[in-house]
Design an enzyme around this catalytic site. Structure first.
Site, PDB file in Angstrom:
ATOM      1  N   ARG A 158      52.056  41.941  35.711  1.00 26.82           N
ATOM      2  CA  ARG A 158      52.559  42.703  34.548  1.00 26.82           C
ATOM      3  C   ARG A 158      54.073  42.935  34.667  1.00 26.82           C
ATOM      4  O   ARG A 158      54.572  44.015  34.332  1.00 26.82           O
ATOM      5  CB  ARG A 158      51.848  44.052  34.414  1.00 26.82           C
ATOM      6  CG  ARG A 158      50.378  43.967  34.096  1.00 26.82           C
ATOM      7  CD  ARG A 158      50.156  43.391  32.694  1.00 26.82           C
ATOM      8  NE  ARG A 158      48.788  43.579  32.249  1.00 26.82           N
ATOM      9  CZ  ARG A 158      47.763  42.789  32.589  1.00 26.82           C
ATOM     10  NH1 ARG A 158      47.968  41.757  33.366  1.00 26.82           N
ATOM     11  NH2 ARG A 158      46.549  43.033  32.125  1.00 26.82           N
ATOM     12  N   SER A 160      45.695  48.130  28.057  1.00 27.05           N
ATOM     13  CA  SER A 160      45.773  48.939  29.284  1.00 27.05           C
ATOM     14  C   SER A 160      47.018  49.815  29.224  1.00 27.05           C
ATOM     15  O   SER A 160      48.124  49.301  29.111  1.00 27.05           O
ATOM     16  CB  SER A 160      45.886  48.048  30.519  1.00 27.05           C
ATOM     17  OG  SER A 160      44.799  47.188  30.610  1.00 27.05           O
ATOM     18  N   GLU A 164      52.032  51.363  32.030  1.00 30.01           N
ATOM     19  CA  GLU A 164      52.370  49.958  31.771  1.00 30.01           C
ATOM     20  C   GLU A 164      53.080  49.799  30.423  1.00 30.01           C
ATOM     21  O   GLU A 164      53.915  48.916  30.238  1.00 30.01           O
ATOM     22  CB  GLU A 164      51.070  49.144  31.813  1.00 30.01           C
ATOM     23  CG  GLU A 164      51.251  47.702  32.189  1.00 30.01           C
ATOM     24  CD  GLU A 164      51.335  46.821  30.977  1.00 30.01           C
ATOM     25  OE1 GLU A 164      52.305  46.050  30.878  1.00 30.01           O
ATOM     26  OE2 GLU A 164      50.448  46.919  30.115  1.00 30.01           O
TER      27      GLU A 164
HETATM   28  N1  EPU Z   1      36.047  50.303  35.494  1.00 33.04           N
HETATM   29  C1  EPU Z   1      35.427  51.530  35.513  1.00 33.04           C
HETATM   30  N2  EPU Z   1      35.604  52.351  34.433  1.00 33.04           N
HETATM   31  C2  EPU Z   1      36.356  51.995  33.361  1.00 33.04           C
HETATM   32  C3  EPU Z   1      37.006  50.741  33.360  1.00 33.04           C
HETATM   33  C4  EPU Z   1      36.831  49.907  34.457  1.00 33.04           C
HETATM   34  O1  EPU Z   1      34.725  51.889  36.456  1.00 33.04           O
HETATM   35  O2  EPU Z   1      36.452  52.790  32.425  1.00 33.04           O
HETATM   36  C5  EPU Z   1      35.812  49.392  36.622  1.00 33.04           C
HETATM   37  C6  EPU Z   1      34.906  48.230  36.209  1.00 33.04           C
HETATM   38  O3  EPU Z   1      33.559  48.539  36.349  1.00 33.04           O
HETATM   39  C7  EPU Z   1      35.327  47.137  37.156  1.00 33.04           C
HETATM   40  C8  EPU Z   1      36.800  47.416  37.351  1.00 33.04           C
HETATM   41  O4  EPU Z   1      37.025  48.774  36.990  1.00 33.04           O
HETATM   42  O5  EPU Z   1      34.679  47.283  38.408  1.00 33.04           O
HETATM   43  C9  EPU Z   1      37.703  46.481  36.564  1.00 33.04           C
HETATM   44  O6  EPU Z   1      37.479  46.638  35.169  1.00 33.04           O
HETATM   45  P1  EPU Z   1      37.857  45.502  34.093  1.00 33.04           P
HETATM   46  O7  EPU Z   1      37.198  44.239  34.484  1.00 33.04           O
HETATM   47  O8  EPU Z   1      37.562  46.048  32.746  1.00 33.04           O
HETATM   48  O9  EPU Z   1      39.396  45.249  34.307  1.00 33.04           O
HETATM   49  P2  EPU Z   1      40.634  46.219  34.516  1.00 33.04           P
HETATM   50  O10 EPU Z   1      41.143  46.015  35.901  1.00 33.04           O
HETATM   51  O11 EPU Z   1      40.283  47.598  34.125  1.00 33.04           O
HETATM   52  C10 EPU Z   1      42.409  44.444  33.824  1.00 33.04           C
HETATM   53  C11 EPU Z   1      43.568  44.310  32.891  1.00 33.04           C
HETATM   54  C12 EPU Z   1      43.077  44.115  31.464  1.00 33.04           C
HETATM   55  C13 EPU Z   1      42.237  42.846  31.431  1.00 33.04           C
HETATM   56  C14 EPU Z   1      41.083  43.004  32.422  1.00 33.04           C
HETATM   57  C15 EPU Z   1      40.244  41.764  32.545  1.00 33.04           C
HETATM   58  C16 EPU Z   1      45.362  45.606  33.885  1.00 33.04           C
HETATM   59  C17 EPU Z   1      46.224  46.818  33.793  1.00 33.04           C
HETATM   60  N3  EPU Z   1      44.409  45.497  32.954  1.00 33.04           N
HETATM   61  O12 EPU Z   1      41.703  45.620  33.483  1.00 33.04           O
HETATM   62  O13 EPU Z   1      44.216  43.915  30.641  1.00 33.04           O
HETATM   63  O14 EPU Z   1      41.731  42.582  30.126  1.00 33.04           O
HETATM   64  O15 EPU Z   1      41.594  43.283  33.750  1.00 33.04           O
HETATM   65  O16 EPU Z   1      40.912  40.795  33.271  1.00 33.04           O
HETATM   66  O17 EPU Z   1      45.582  44.777  34.770  1.00 33.04           O
HETATM   67  C18 EPU Z   1      45.726  44.873  29.088  1.00 33.04           C
HETATM   68  O18 EPU Z   1      46.617  44.619  29.888  1.00 33.04           O
HETATM   69  O19 EPU Z   1      45.973  45.385  27.965  1.00 33.04           O
HETATM   70  C19 EPU Z   1      44.334  44.590  29.441  1.00 33.04           C
HETATM   71  C20 EPU Z   1      43.320  44.965  28.678  1.00 33.04           C
END
Ligand code: EPU
Length: 335
Positions: free
Chosen positions: A160, A235, A331
């Site tokens: 990012r 995010s 972010e």
């Molecule tokens: N999780 C929770 N609670 C929540 C959200 C997530 O427990 O409310 C846990 C999930 O169960 C999982 C982990 O956190 O174990 C990761 O969740 P997720 O796969 O949804 O991905 P993320 O790390 O929360 C990142 C990116 C997203 C992208 C997703 C998928 C960042 C800041 N965000 O989110 O990017 O879509 O991975 O690759 O790196 C964005 O930048 O706008 C965005 C949506």
């Protein structure tokens, strides 16, 4: 030059926040942008408006970058080089590539915003970052009004992050991005759990880039709010990277904490999980709140102000700090 006065920016940011632009101009050619910069240097750029939280009226001239056009530069047997002007909608470009069978950005389907901003934060999702397909970035130097070309290395991409968030910030206006995409033997990234689950539920054994794009669209639709319906900026926070020792400390109290290894000494933890543990997930404060299916996303349900959402973000940061001793970094650009 058609400069308008007192324009609401509500329809120009995906959070759907109303603030007033004292002066506003929409620019649709490189020439008019260069002409404008002769007399106006102190400008506020807005493109897809997908990575900003507006907390106050804008006194500077607001320049809406509406440069359109897609052209194929060159191609060989395996790869194609496509230059896309900054004002093209990102998701529409992804869908076009998928329909033409050009591979590399299918995992980035449905990310809001325009092409010109994708290098700034190096957008990423489901195991892919846009940096892996960017060949060059063209930008106008605001001071000299000359076009400058950045190679992939010049952009200094990180998670990012890029040069455009640091030393090049406010110095350049990105006007186009050249992507290098595959025409055959696509390298699909499908190891992300949710994508695998989509494929097995649909019994897909040899996925195509269209299958990957469809799966990502289904996953995103199931847990991320559509900014056309509920204002948001994706995010709101970065996933923090912490030391292995701190992670092991937290793990003692929270054995289920998810994690991704960054290096032998560093671990990335999902901010969404941390925020959920602190009880914020799905919390509504009238006009705004924390999304019910992904705690990393703050939402504007109606007529929230940027300040209200910013205060909620600060409250979340404070709570995470008190609970986990982790600094959550915002972010989204706070304006
Ligand atoms: N999780 C929770 N609670 C929540 C959200 C997530 O427990 O409310 C846990 C999930 O169960 C999982 C982990 O956190 O174990 C990761 O969740 P997720 O796969 O949804 O991905 P993320 O790390 O929360 C990142 C990116 C997203 C992208 C997703 C998928 C960042 C800041 N965000 O989110 O990017 O879509 O991975 O690759 O790196 C964005 O930048 O706008 C965005 C949506």
């Amino acid at each position: 030059m058609n400069i308008q006065e007192n324009i609401s920016l509500k329809n120009y940011n995906t959070f759907g926040i109303h603030v007033n632009a004292k002066r506003f101009i929409s620019i649709d050619s490189l020439y008019s942008l260069q002409q404008l910069l002769k007399s106006e240097k102190d400008i506020f750029l807005i493109s897809g408006g997908s990575n900003m939280l507006l907390t106050k009226d804008i006194e500077k001239l607001v320049v809406h970058l509406n440069l359109k056009g897609i052209s194929i530069d060159r191609e060989n047997e395996n790869d194609i080089y496509i230059t896309v002007n900054a004002g093209e909608n990102w998701h529409e470009f992804v869908l076009w590539c998928v329909s033409e069978n050009y591979g590399g950005i299918e995992n980035l389907s449905l990310i809001p915003g325009n092409v010109g901003t994708c290098p700034i934060q190096n957008i990423g999702a489901y195991g892919v970052e846009v940096k892996d397909t960017i060949n060059r970035v063209e930008a106008i130097d605001i001071e000299t009004r000359k076009l400058v070309s950045f190679s992939n290395d010049d952009c200094k991409f990180g998670y990012r992050n890029s040069i455009f968030k640091n030393i090049a910030k406010d110095k350049y206006i990105i006007t186009s991005v050249c992507f290098q995409l595959t025409k055959k033997d696509h390298k699909l990234t499908t190891s992300y759990g949710a994508i695998e689950a989509e494929f097995s539920s649909k019994n897909i054994k040899n996925p195509t880039i269209k299958n990957v794009s469809d799966a990502v669209i289904a996953i995103r639709n199931s847990k991320l709010p559509d900014p056309k319906k509920i204002g948001n900026s994706g995010s709101f926070f970065k996933n923090p990277v912490i030391s292995k020792s701190k992670f092991e400390e937290i793990q003692k109290d929270f054995p289920n904490i998810p994690s991704y290894k960054v290096s032998d000494t560093e671990i990335k933890v999902p901010a969404g999980w941390l925020i959920e543990q602190c009880g914020f997930k799905g919390k509504s404060y009238g006009n705004y709140g924390v999304h019910e299916k992904q705690a990393l996303v703050l939402v504007n349900y109606g007529n929230a102000t940027g300040i209200e959402i910013y205060e909620l973000a600060q409250n979340i940061q404070k709570t995470i700090k008190n609970t986990f001793s982790i600094d959550l970094e915002i972010e989204v650009n706070i304006i």
